[in-house]
Design an enzyme around this catalytic site. Structure first.
Site, short mmCIF file in Angstrom:
data_model
loop_
_atom_site.label_atom_id
_atom_site.label_comp_id
_atom_site.label_asym_id
_atom_site.label_seq_id
_atom_site.Cartn_x
_atom_site.Cartn_y
_atom_site.Cartn_z
N SER A 36 0.80 -1.22 0.00
CA SER A 36 0.00 0.00 0.00
C SER A 36 0.84 1.27 0.00
CB SER A 36 -0.93 0.01 1.22
OG SER A 36 -0.17 -0.01 2.41
N THR A 64 -2.13 3.56 3.94
CA THR A 64 -1.25 4.72 3.99
C THR A 64 -0.43 4.72 5.26
OG1 THR A 64 -2.97 5.99 2.87
CG2 THR A 64 -1.27 7.25 4.01
N THR A 89 1.79 7.07 0.18
CA THR A 89 0.93 5.93 -0.17
C THR A 89 0.99 5.64 -1.66
OG1 THR A 89 -1.35 5.10 0.01
CG2 THR A 89 -1.08 7.41 -0.59
N ARG A 101 -6.64 8.90 -10.26
CA ARG A 101 -7.25 9.17 -8.96
C ARG A 101 -6.19 9.57 -7.94
NH1 ARG A 101 -6.71 6.97 -3.45
NH2 ARG A 101 -8.74 7.21 -2.43
N VAL A 102 -6.51 10.56 -7.14
CA VAL A 102 -5.65 11.03 -6.05
C VAL A 102 -6.48 11.03 -4.77
CG1 VAL A 102 -4.34 12.98 -5.11
CG2 VAL A 102 -4.18 12.41 -7.55
N GLY A 103 -5.92 10.52 -3.69
CA GLY A 103 -6.61 10.48 -2.42
C GLY A 103 -6.24 11.63 -1.51
N ASP A 104 -6.40 11.43 -0.22
CA ASP A 104 -6.17 12.50 0.75
C ASP A 104 -4.71 12.70 1.10
OD1 ASP A 104 -6.48 9.85 2.12
OD2 ASP A 104 -5.93 11.03 3.87
N THR A 125 -5.76 8.03 7.71
CA THR A 125 -5.61 6.84 6.87
C THR A 125 -6.99 6.28 6.59
OG1 THR A 125 -4.53 4.66 6.68
CG2 THR A 125 -5.35 5.29 8.85
N GLY A 126 -7.14 5.62 5.46
CA GLY A 126 -8.44 5.07 5.10
C GLY A 126 -8.89 5.53 3.74
N LEU A 127 -10.18 5.50 3.49
CA LEU A 127 -10.69 5.90 2.18
C LEU A 127 -10.51 7.40 1.99
CD1 LEU A 127 -12.14 5.19 -0.44
CD2 LEU A 127 -14.31 5.62 0.74
N GLY A 128 -9.63 7.79 1.09
CA GLY A 128 -9.25 9.18 0.92
C GLY A 128 -10.39 10.11 0.60
#
Length: 324
Positions: free
Chosen positions: A83, A186, A204, A214-217, A237-240
């Site tokens: 990850s 992350t 991450t 796609r880009v997360g948090d 951490t988790g679903l961005g």
């Protein structure tokens, strides 16, 4: 299926862990903090070796920003971690892209998003912070900047474990990830030196089998990471997507500014996140924070989130409480 696809981690209670140079144990969550400086916190059990690397960097004379960079660089090289780093699980097109951010307590910050072929995106994020007038570089522009700064481009190929998992995923190519199964762990790290200066880092490979681009948090200052010497620091951490919707890390720091403890601030962030996201049974997110006095708090949507906490004397893994 990869261990990364199991968000609810097996409990480590009662298991002894050893990190060279530090005493490591596992103990239950405690709201009280030992108020010791320096102090390093990081998400998940891979935070134990990351914390060790950060503490060793401090012991060798490094600054707190050196420490939080060195700590997560250790995770970026961990071939068993799918990850974080170039060995991470790819997007739907079979390409691994990376995100990272770094920040100091005076407001200096840098990040990179949608980066390919860079072994240490956290170091590239630091270069953005220190060598450009910008906060974030993305995609091909970030890669061009990396080349100009002497970062080597790695061969673009999946690690053996990621390649195996990707071939298995393609049998169904399910578009919507179910977070408690398809995990993206992350690593976020926040730290305080002996003088009370704060810094944080986050890196991450993002959500497994995400849409390309796609880009997360994690690279978004205020979402996955925020640091303020006057107040404290937080990481997520988790679903961005769920974390971005509430500017999670910034929210926690602002709540601490208003007088909430780190634990109370993390709990409120989880409540806000639950209120702003549908299908919460399929969403996991965890928050980790410290205030300028060295008090620590964490909270998650569902059980399974843990974090590592290190001082010069010990390095321990702590199970976070959760809303459900």
């Amino acid at each position: 299926m990869s261990q990364r696809r199991k968000f609810i981690k097996q409990s480590l209670m009662g298991t002894a862990l050893f990190i060279p140079g530090l005493e490591s144990t596992v103990r239950p969550f405690s709201r009280k903090e030992i108020n010791s400086k320096p102090l390093i916190l990081s998400t998940w059990n891979h935070g134990l070796p990351a914390n060790d690397a950060a503490i060793q960097r401090l012991k060798s004379g490094g600054s707190i920003i050196d420490a939080v960079e060195a700590g997560v660089k250790d995770t970026e090289l961990d071939m068993d971690n799918l990850s974080v780093g170039l060995q991470g699980l790819p997007d739907r097109e079979g390409i691994t892209t990376l995100d990272a951010s770094i920040m100091t307590g005076d407001g200096s910050c840098g990040s990179v998003a949608f980066v390919r072929q860079i072994k240490h995106p956290i170091s590239l994020a630091r270069a953005v912070m220190e060598k450009t007038p910008h906060v974030m570089l993305a995609g091909e522009g970030a890669r061009q900047f990396a080349i100009s700064e002497g970062f080597p481009l790695e061969k673009e190929e999946l690690s053996p474990k990621a390649a195996e998992a990707y071939q298995e995923w393609k049998k169904t190519s399910q578009y919507k990830p179910i977070i408690n199964i398809e995990n993206h762990d992350t690593i976020g790290m926040i730290g305080m030196d002996a003088n009370g200066n704060l810094a944080g880092s986050c890196t991450t490979s993002g959500l497994a089998y995400k849409m390309h681009g796609r880009v997360g948090d994690s690279p978004i200052i205020g979402a996955g990471l925020f640091v303020d010497n006057e107040v404290g620091a937080a990481t997520a951490t988790g679903l961005g997507e769920s974390i971005i919707r509430i500017c999670g890390a910034f929210l926690i720091v602002e709540l601490m500014r208003q007088g909430r403890s780190p634990r109370e601030a993390c709990e409120e962030a989880v409540r806000r996140l639950i209120s702003k996201n549908k299908n919460i049974k399929d969403i996991q997110a965890g928050f980790l924070a410290m205030n300028k006095d060295g008090e620590v708090g964490a909270f998650a949507v569902h059980p399974g989130f843990n974090y590592a906490q290190a001082t010069l004397q010990e390095n321990v893994l702590i199970d976070s409480k959760s809303h459900f």
